[in-house]
Design a protein around this motif. Structure first.
Motif, mmCIF file in Angstrom:
data_model
loop_
_atom_site.group_PDB
_atom_site.id
_atom_site.type_symbol
_atom_site.label_atom_id
_atom_site.label_comp_id
_atom_site.label_asym_id
_atom_site.label_seq_id
_atom_site.Cartn_x
_atom_site.Cartn_y
_atom_site.Cartn_z
ATOM 1 N N ARG A 85 0.798 -1.225 0.000
ATOM 2 C CA ARG A 85 0.000 0.000 0.000
ATOM 3 C C ARG A 85 0.835 1.281 0.000
ATOM 4 N N GLU A 86 2.030 1.227 0.557
ATOM 5 C CA GLU A 86 2.783 2.457 0.781
ATOM 6 C C GLU A 86 4.044 2.603 -0.080
ATOM 7 N N ILE A 87 4.583 1.478 -0.602
ATOM 8 C CA ILE A 87 5.940 1.518 -1.164
ATOM 9 C C ILE A 87 5.964 0.981 -2.589
ATOM 10 N N GLY A 88 6.670 1.691 -3.460
ATOM 11 C CA GLY A 88 6.939 1.222 -4.806
ATOM 12 C C GLY A 88 8.427 0.970 -4.966
ATOM 13 N N PHE A 89 8.794 -0.210 -5.480
ATOM 14 C CA PHE A 89 10.195 -0.613 -5.608
ATOM 15 C C PHE A 89 10.637 -0.570 -7.068
ATOM 16 N N ILE A 90 11.852 -0.053 -7.290
ATOM 17 C CA ILE A 90 12.459 -0.036 -8.619
ATOM 18 C C ILE A 90 13.866 -0.593 -8.467
ATOM 19 N N PHE A 91 14.164 -1.698 -9.168
ATOM 20 C CA PHE A 91 15.420 -2.409 -8.965
ATOM 21 C C PHE A 91 16.337 -2.277 -10.177
ATOM 22 N N GLN A 92 17.609 -2.497 -9.940
ATOM 23 C CA GLN A 92 18.617 -2.407 -10.995
ATOM 24 C C GLN A 92 18.353 -3.418 -12.114
ATOM 25 N N ASN A 93 17.935 -4.629 -11.732
ATOM 26 C CA ASN A 93 17.746 -5.692 -12.733
ATOM 27 C C ASN A 93 16.286 -5.854 -13.141
ATOM 28 N N PHE A 94 15.481 -4.852 -12.884
ATOM 29 C CA PHE A 94 14.095 -4.705 -13.346
ATOM 30 C C PHE A 94 13.110 -5.656 -12.650
ATOM 31 N N GLN A 95 13.479 -6.937 -12.516
ATOM 32 C CA GLN A 95 12.646 -7.949 -11.865
ATOM 33 C C GLN A 95 11.250 -8.033 -12.484
ATOM 34 N N LEU A 96 11.228 -8.135 -13.806
ATOM 35 C CA LEU A 96 9.981 -8.322 -14.539
ATOM 36 C C LEU A 96 9.757 -9.800 -14.828
ATOM 37 N N LEU A 97 8.499 -10.192 -14.949
ATOM 38 C CA LEU A 97 8.177 -11.571 -15.309
ATOM 39 C C LEU A 97 8.425 -11.729 -16.810
ATOM 40 N N PRO A 98 9.356 -12.597 -17.220
ATOM 41 C CA PRO A 98 9.783 -12.634 -18.625
ATOM 42 C C PRO A 98 8.717 -13.098 -19.605
ATOM 43 N N ARG A 99 7.752 -13.899 -19.141
ATOM 44 C CA ARG A 99 6.743 -14.443 -20.060
ATOM 45 C C ARG A 99 5.480 -13.594 -20.111
ATOM 46 N N GLU A 100 5.460 -12.502 -19.349
ATOM 47 C CA GLU A 100 4.282 -11.641 -19.310
ATOM 48 C C GLU A 100 4.533 -10.341 -20.075
ATOM 49 N N THR A 101 3.475 -9.743 -20.576
ATOM 50 C CA THR A 101 3.581 -8.480 -21.292
ATOM 51 C C THR A 101 3.859 -7.341 -20.315
ATOM 52 N N ALA A 102 4.212 -6.197 -20.870
ATOM 53 C CA ALA A 102 4.424 -5.012 -20.039
ATOM 54 C C ALA A 102 3.160 -4.706 -19.243
ATOM 55 N N LEU A 103 2.014 -4.804 -19.886
ATOM 56 C CA LEU A 103 0.747 -4.524 -19.210
ATOM 57 C C LEU A 103 0.520 -5.475 -18.041
ATOM 58 N N ALA A 104 0.758 -6.762 -18.267
ATOM 59 C CA ALA A 104 0.554 -7.761 -17.204
ATOM 60 C C ALA A 104 1.528 -7.545 -16.056
ATOM 61 N N ASN A 105 2.761 -7.172 -16.370
ATOM 62 C CA ASN A 105 3.748 -6.903 -15.312
ATOM 63 C C ASN A 105 3.313 -5.738 -14.439
ATOM 64 N N VAL A 106 2.772 -4.698 -15.066
ATOM 65 C CA VAL A 106 2.351 -3.524 -14.301
ATOM 66 C C VAL A 106 1.081 -3.815 -13.495
ATOM 67 N N GLU A 107 0.235 -4.683 -14.006
ATOM 68 C CA GLU A 107 -0.998 -5.043 -13.301
ATOM 69 C C GLU A 107 -0.732 -5.865 -12.044
ATOM 70 N N LEU A 108 0.401 -6.546 -11.985
ATOM 71 C CA LEU A 108 0.642 -7.545 -10.939
ATOM 72 C C LEU A 108 0.401 -7.042 -9.513
ATOM 73 N N PRO A 109 0.933 -5.881 -9.102
ATOM 74 C CA PRO A 109 0.682 -5.442 -7.721
ATOM 75 C C PRO A 109 -0.802 -5.228 -7.415
ATOM 76 N N LEU A 110 -1.579 -4.914 -8.456
ATOM 77 C CA LEU A 110 -3.000 -4.664 -8.255
ATOM 78 C C LEU A 110 -3.778 -5.945 -8.048
ATOM 79 N N ILE A 111 -3.234 -7.058 -8.539
ATOM 80 C CA ILE A 111 -3.858 -8.361 -8.272
ATOM 81 C C ILE A 111 -3.809 -8.641 -6.776
ATOM 82 N N TYR A 112 -2.651 -8.326 -6.153
ATOM 83 C CA TYR A 112 -2.520 -8.520 -4.705
ATOM 84 C C TYR A 112 -3.459 -7.596 -3.927
ATOM 85 N N ARG A 113 -3.828 -6.490 -4.547
ATOM 86 C CA ARG A 113 -4.774 -5.565 -3.918
ATOM 87 C C ARG A 113 -6.215 -6.078 -4.009
#
Length: 243
Positions: A85-113
């Protein structure tokens, strides 16, 4: 109200028969909307401080208040809720899901919400537009450049509308020109009022931040204007701490 307050924070690790003092007696105050760089040599405590600020770890001693909440005493499930709820993380190695689209990667935290699909998509599209990637929403990470992948990671951090953005060496895996583009994006986020903490070993980046602290052997040895702290010699920083 002070947005971030660390009071005499310490973090010790037991490695075999040895106790490692990763952080010792660290005190720090930040107001909402500030941009702070954390600089120091390898082993100075930067990553440990980042983990504590991001509620990925808890201190051995001292207190940490984030947005009025004493997170230093919280249990794991409470910390997970604060992170979401409070923190957004940005990492050096991106930590994106390789098999998911940009849209799906960005949606991911909202699934947990627990947000519904339509609302997730709306907010993810809005976040990708903010980082100028509206034309790459269906591309997977392997189809994107390094700078584009970092922009996806920034959009993912922004999509939850966090109180605090933590960036760990966000330009470390990028070439100079691309790194400059990403840094300008951080400058824009700061102008829009976001609270930012940038962890870096690069003095040139820290110097462009309004404020910086330098860590040495787990302690804050300098705190001031980024342009002054960034290029401070370690010996001078030690003298400053002793005063």
């Amino acid at each position: 109200m002070t947005f971030i307050s660390l009071q005499k924070i310490s973090r010790h690790y037991v490695v075999g028969e040895e106790t490692v003092h990763a952080l010792e007696d660290v005190s720090l105050q930040m107001e909402k909307g500030e941009w702070l760089a954390v600089i120091g040599q390898s082993g100075s405590g930067k990553s440990t401080l980042m983990n504590l600020l991001g509620c990925l770890d808890t201190p051995t001693g001292g207190s940490y208040f984030l947005n009025g909440k004493d997170v230093s005493k919280m249990q794991d499930d409470e910390l997970a809720d604060i992170r979401n709820r409070e923190i957004g993380f940005i990492f050096q190695n991106f930590q994106l899901l390789p098999r998911e689209t940009a849209l799906a990667n960005v949606e991911l935290p909202l699934i947990y919400r627990g947000l519904r699909s339509k609302e997730r998509r709306r907010r993810a599209l809005q976040a990708l537009e903010r980082v100028q990637l509206a034309d790459r929403i269906h591309h997977k990470p392997t189809e994107l450049s390094g700078g584009q992948r970092q922009r996806v990671a920034i959009a993912r951090a922004l999509v939850t509308e966090p109180s605090l953005l933590l960036a760990d060496e966000p330009t470390g895996n990028l070439d100079t020109a691309t790194g400059e583009d990403i840094f300008r994006l951080f400058e824009e986020l700061h102008r829009l009022g976001h609270t930012l903490v940038l962890v870096t070993h690069e003095p040139k980046l820290a110097a462009r931040c309004p404020r910086a602290i330098r860590l040495l052997d787990g302690r804050v040895c300098a705190d001031g204007l980024g342009s002054q702290v960034a290029f401070m010699e370690v010996s001078s920083a030690v003298e400053e701490e002793r005063r």
